[in-house]
Design a protein around this motif. Structure first.
Motif, PDB file in Angstrom:
ATOM      1  N   VAL A 133      31.897  17.569 -20.722  1.00  0.00           N
ATOM      2  CA  VAL A 133      32.866  16.469 -20.723  1.00  0.00           C
ATOM      3  C   VAL A 133      33.280  15.961 -22.095  1.00  0.00           C
ATOM      4  CG1 VAL A 133      31.974  15.699 -18.488  1.00  0.00           C
ATOM      5  CG2 VAL A 133      31.166  14.578 -20.586  1.00  0.00           C
ATOM      6  N   ASP A 134      32.583  16.341 -23.158  1.00  0.00           N
ATOM      7  CA  ASP A 134      32.894  15.681 -24.424  1.00  0.00           C
ATOM      8  C   ASP A 134      34.209  16.150 -25.025  1.00  0.00           C
ATOM      9  OD1 ASP A 134      31.706  13.531 -26.013  1.00  0.00           O
ATOM     10  OD2 ASP A 134      31.841  14.959 -27.673  1.00  0.00           O
ATOM     11  N   GLY A 135      34.758  17.239 -24.539  1.00  0.00           N
ATOM     12  CA  GLY A 135      36.102  17.599 -24.951  1.00  0.00           C
ATOM     13  C   GLY A 135      37.111  16.548 -24.543  1.00  0.00           C
ATOM     14  N   ALA A 136      36.832  15.855 -23.444  1.00  0.00           N
ATOM     15  CA  ALA A 136      37.712  14.787 -22.976  1.00  0.00           C
ATOM     16  C   ALA A 136      37.367  13.445 -23.605  1.00  0.00           C
ATOM     17  CB  ALA A 136      37.625  14.676 -21.451  1.00  0.00           C
ATOM     18  N   VAL A 137      36.079  13.176 -23.788  1.00  0.00           N
ATOM     19  CA  VAL A 137      35.637  11.858 -24.241  1.00  0.00           C
ATOM     20  C   VAL A 137      35.587  11.755 -25.767  1.00  0.00           C
ATOM     21  CG1 VAL A 137      33.749  10.179 -24.141  1.00  0.00           C
ATOM     22  CG2 VAL A 137      34.317  11.532 -22.118  1.00  0.00           C
ATOM     23  N   HIS A 138      35.123  12.801 -26.421  1.00  0.00           N
ATOM     24  CA  HIS A 138      34.945  12.834 -27.878  1.00  0.00           C
ATOM     25  C   HIS A 138      33.994  11.722 -28.345  1.00  0.00           C
ATOM     26  CE1 HIS A 138      35.545  13.958 -31.945  1.00  0.00           C
ATOM     27  NE2 HIS A 138      36.418  13.022 -32.269  1.00  0.00           N
ATOM     28  N   ALA A 139      32.850  11.632 -27.665  1.00  0.00           N
ATOM     29  CA  ALA A 139      31.844  10.658 -28.079  1.00  0.00           C
ATOM     30  C   ALA A 139      31.049  11.137 -29.282  1.00  0.00           C
ATOM     31  CB  ALA A 139      30.890  10.376 -26.912  1.00  0.00           C
ATOM     32  N   PHE A 140      30.879  12.448 -29.418  1.00  0.00           N
ATOM     33  CA  PHE A 140      30.021  13.000 -30.465  1.00  0.00           C
ATOM     34  C   PHE A 140      30.831  13.608 -31.603  1.00  0.00           C
ATOM     35  CE2 PHE A 140      27.046  12.740 -26.992  1.00  0.00           C
ATOM     36  CZ  PHE A 140      25.807  12.528 -27.617  1.00  0.00           C
ATOM     37  N   LEU A 141      30.349  13.396 -32.821  1.00  0.00           N
ATOM     38  CA  LEU A 141      30.866  14.093 -33.994  1.00  0.00           C
ATOM     39  C   LEU A 141      30.034  15.325 -34.312  1.00  0.00           C
ATOM     40  CD1 LEU A 141      31.703  11.117 -36.383  1.00  0.00           C
ATOM     41  CD2 LEU A 141      33.285  12.484 -35.004  1.00  0.00           C
ATOM     42  N   HIS A 142      28.748  15.282 -33.963  1.00  0.00           N
ATOM     43  CA  HIS A 142      27.856  16.415 -34.218  1.00  0.00           C
ATOM     44  C   HIS A 142      26.786  16.441 -33.138  1.00  0.00           C
ATOM     45  CE1 HIS A 142      25.485  19.379 -36.418  1.00  0.00           C
ATOM     46  NE2 HIS A 142      24.421  18.636 -36.155  1.00  0.00           N
ATOM     47  N   VAL A 143      26.606  17.583 -32.512  1.00  0.00           N
ATOM     48  CA  VAL A 143      25.549  17.768 -31.509  1.00  0.00           C
ATOM     49  C   VAL A 143      24.480  18.663 -32.126  1.00  0.00           C
ATOM     50  CG1 VAL A 143      24.973  18.615 -29.204  1.00  0.00           C
ATOM     51  CG2 VAL A 143      27.181  17.487 -29.612  1.00  0.00           C
ATOM     52  N   ASP A 144      23.261  18.152 -32.179  1.00  0.00           N
ATOM     53  CA  ASP A 144      22.147  18.873 -32.814  1.00  0.00           C
ATOM     54  C   ASP A 144      21.311  19.548 -31.735  1.00  0.00           C
ATOM     55  OD1 ASP A 144      20.269  19.832 -34.586  1.00  0.00           O
ATOM     56  OD2 ASP A 144      19.277  17.889 -34.883  1.00  0.00           O
ATOM     57  N   THR A 145      21.848  20.608 -31.165  1.00  0.00           N
ATOM     58  CA  THR A 145      21.177  21.286 -30.054  1.00  0.00           C
ATOM     59  C   THR A 145      19.794  21.782 -30.455  1.00  0.00           C
ATOM     60  OG1 THR A 145      23.315  21.979 -29.143  1.00  0.00           O
ATOM     61  CG2 THR A 145      21.357  23.204 -28.428  1.00  0.00           C
ATOM     62  N   GLU A 146      19.708  22.454 -31.579  1.00  0.00           N
ATOM     63  CA  GLU A 146      18.426  23.022 -32.012  1.00  0.00           C
ATOM     64  C   GLU A 146      17.390  21.936 -32.273  1.00  0.00           C
ATOM     65  OE1 GLU A 146      16.730  25.641 -35.794  1.00  0.00           O
ATOM     66  OE2 GLU A 146      18.836  25.812 -35.212  1.00  0.00           O
ATOM     67  N   GLY A 147      17.794  20.871 -32.974  1.00  0.00           N
ATOM     68  CA  GLY A 147      16.854  19.789 -33.258  1.00  0.00           C
ATOM     69  C   GLY A 147      16.415  19.059 -32.008  1.00  0.00           C
ATOM     70  N   ALA A 148      17.340  18.849 -31.069  1.00  0.00           N
ATOM     71  CA  ALA A 148      17.002  18.146 -29.830  1.00  0.00           C
ATOM     72  C   ALA A 148      15.992  18.943 -29.011  1.00  0.00           C
ATOM     73  CB  ALA A 148      18.265  17.884 -29.022  1.00  0.00           C
ATOM     74  N   LEU A 149      16.221  20.234 -28.856  1.00  0.00           N
ATOM     75  CA  LEU A 149      15.309  21.049 -28.050  1.00  0.00           C
ATOM     76  C   LEU A 149      13.950  21.187 -28.717  1.00  0.00           C
ATOM     77  CD1 LEU A 149      17.785  23.793 -26.776  1.00  0.00           C
ATOM     78  CD2 LEU A 149      16.834  21.860 -25.492  1.00  0.00           C
ATOM     79  N   ALA A 150      13.926  21.232 -30.047  1.00  0.00           N
ATOM     80  CA  ALA A 150      12.642  21.294 -30.756  1.00  0.00           C
ATOM     81  C   ALA A 150      11.837  20.013 -30.542  1.00  0.00           C
ATOM     82  CB  ALA A 150      12.876  21.541 -32.245  1.00  0.00           C
ATOM     83  N   ALA A 151      12.516  18.868 -30.614  1.00  0.00           N
ATOM     84  CA  ALA A 151      11.836  17.595 -30.377  1.00  0.00           C
ATOM     85  C   ALA A 151      11.333  17.500 -28.944  1.00  0.00           C
ATOM     86  CB  ALA A 151      12.786  16.441 -30.680  1.00  0.00           C
TER      87      ALA A 151
END
Length: 506
Positions: free
Chosen positions: A37-55
């Motif tokens: 959905v963020d293509g419509a909302v544009h809430a994020f400037l950067h998504v840290d997929t790797e860092g989030a999954l590591a945490a």
């Protein structure tokens, strides 16, 4: 769509810590929602997929090994406003001036979130340098309100509030200089809290107005906000304005308030916040909230705070003056972009060219306002007078809190306005913060909790609850009690449902 994104932070934490679900599953569910959905909302400037999954994996390893988790929110995803530094992760403050900057250190709030095992999904969009009320001033394009993609999600923290309302994250962090947590919370149907000034560290928070800026929790429920509040609050020797005092018992107060009993609590309705300029549907929703507080046993009285009428002009002298000073550090020499550095321009020319390209129109407007207010011959007339008004506002709060436990008002005079409607009218934009600014000037605690939807347009309305400095728990008790009564009146249905969003923004 997975059911995991529908759950509150408290529910997710309980399931993760019991082993019913893994933190990785929860993080992935929210990353998938962002991708959807963020293509419509544009809430994020950067998504840290790797860092989030590591945490998330680190939390799962603790659970699997039977070790105590780092905090009650360990494993729960969070969206972080892009004004707080994150080591090795882009921090732009919504500006071209810091495009591509990778901070070498974490803000204290960021560090405390990491130490608590909170999973940071990424950085959210915002008005450039937190200057705005709609997130339209971002150099990277506007964020859209999940309730209606043609409308703003508030500002400056519209990315954080929109991420919550779109169910891209169960928790978020915002910052509030003149209402930038509470006003977005109101227009997106979410909870936004401005803690007492100095009770949450500003170290690593890129400064707009140093005597006003305050980081705080954003969530979809009062309990979730309280859980996050206790993670990020507390004294920090790295911040010279940090208060060395115990964190108010906000979590205990939220749980107490959930009993639904406000007997003995005196609530003051601010007389100055209403009438002309306020949307009738907003006022009706607010009056309904007042009656629900009465039904819970609260004594409700009207309180006059006459100096609040001068808060808006005072703010727009003090905040730009501090911005003029703070943003002088962006000189094209130490960090950020650099324009004209080709050997043919002087250092002064490079600085001028960089600021011309790096700062957007609203930031330039406020720098010029502040520089003028601080200039020789005008300082006493403008900045000095505004500080005197600030003192009068603090005295009005003191007098009010001598007779009532909390003050209440609408959070903002209208529901979410359409994107583009106020871009050409700065004064109309600034009036979105009429009700929120006094608490920033005085430094006391304030929050916004959803109080239904306007009967005119079906859009969310916020109830603002204000408490004395370091008495943040008072507003949590009232907010939690009100939340229970509000939901009961809705037949147990949540005020915020998962919106169906997909595709590109209109």
């Amino acid at each position: 769509m997975t059911e995991l994104i529908r759950k509150t932070a408290a529910e997710l934490a309980a399931q993760i810590h019991s082993g019913e679900v893994t933190a990785v599953e929860v993080a992935q569910a929210h990353l998938d929602r962002i991708a959807e959905v963020d293509g419509a909302v544009h809430a994020f400037l950067h998504v840290d997929t790797e860092g989030a999954l590591a945490a998330a994996r680190a939390v799962d390893e603790d659970v699997a090994a039977g070790r105590p988790v780092a905090s009650p929110l360990a494993g729960v995803p969070l969206a972080l406003k892009d004004v707080l530094t994150t080591r090795g992760v882009p921090t732009t403050v919504g500006s071209r001036m810091l495009e591509g900057w990778l901070p070498p250190y974490d803000a204290t709030v960021t560090r405390r979130l990491r130490e608590a095992g909170v999973v940071i999904l990424g950085k959210t969009n915002m008005d450039e340098f937190a200057m705005g009320s709609s997130t339209e001033n971002s150099a990277y394009g506007p964020t859209r309100n999940p309730w209606d993609l043609d409308r703003v999600p508030g500002g400056s923290g519209g990315g954080s509030s929109a991420a919550l309302a779109a169910f891209e994250a169960p928790l978020a962090i915002g910052t509030d200089t003149g209402g930038s947590i509470r006003q977005p919370g109101a227009v997106t149907g979410t909870v936004g809290v401005k803690p007492t000034y100095g009770s949450v560290s500003r170290y690593g928070l890129v400064a707009f107005s140093s005597s006003l800026d305050q980081a705080g929790p954003c969530a979809r429920t009062v309990l979730d906000a309280a859980l996050l509040h206790e993670v990020i609050a507390g004294h920090d020797p790295l911040d010279s304005t940090s208060i060395d005092a115990p964190v108010p018992p906000v979590l205990a107060a939220a749980r107490e308030g959930a009993s639904g009993d406000l007997s003995g609590v005196r609530v003051g309705v601010v007389a100055q916040f209403g009438g002309e300029g306020y949307q009738p549907g907003v006022l009706r929703s607010f009056q309904n909230a007042v009656e629900q507080l009465r039904s819970l046993g609260a004594e409700v009285v009207e309180v006059s705070c006459p100096s609040f009428d001068y808060a808006l002009p005072a703010y727009y002298l003090i905040a730009p003056s501090e911005a003029s000073s703070n943003l002088a550090r962006f000189d094209a020499m130490r960090y950020g972009i650099r324009v004209g550095d080709d050997g043919t321009h002087s250092a002064e020319e490079v600085m001028s060219l960089t600021r011309e390209k790096g700062f957007g129109p609203e930031v330039k407007r406020r720098i010029m306002l502040g520089t003028y207010a601080l200039s020789s011959g005008y300082y006493d007339a403008y900045y000095g007078s505004a500080q005197k008004v600030r003192t009068l506002i603090a005295r009005d709060f003191d007098a009010a809190f001598a007779t009532v436990d909390v003050l209440i008002s609408p959070t903002t005079p209208t529901t979410a306005f359409k994107i583009g409607d106020r871009v050409g009218d700065p004064m109309a934009m600034y009036k979105a913060d009429l009700c929120t600014i006094p608490s920033n000037l005085a430094g006391n605690a304030a929050m916004s909790v959803p109080c239904g939807q306007s009967d005119e347009d079906g859009l969310p309305v916020g109830l603002q609850i204000m408490a004395p400095a370091l008495q943040d728990h008072r507003m949590y008790r009232v907010a939690a009690a009100y939340e229970v009564a509000r939901d009961a009146a809705l037949g147990g249905a949540p005020i915020l449902s998962v919106p169906e969003l997909s595709g590109a923004a209109r």
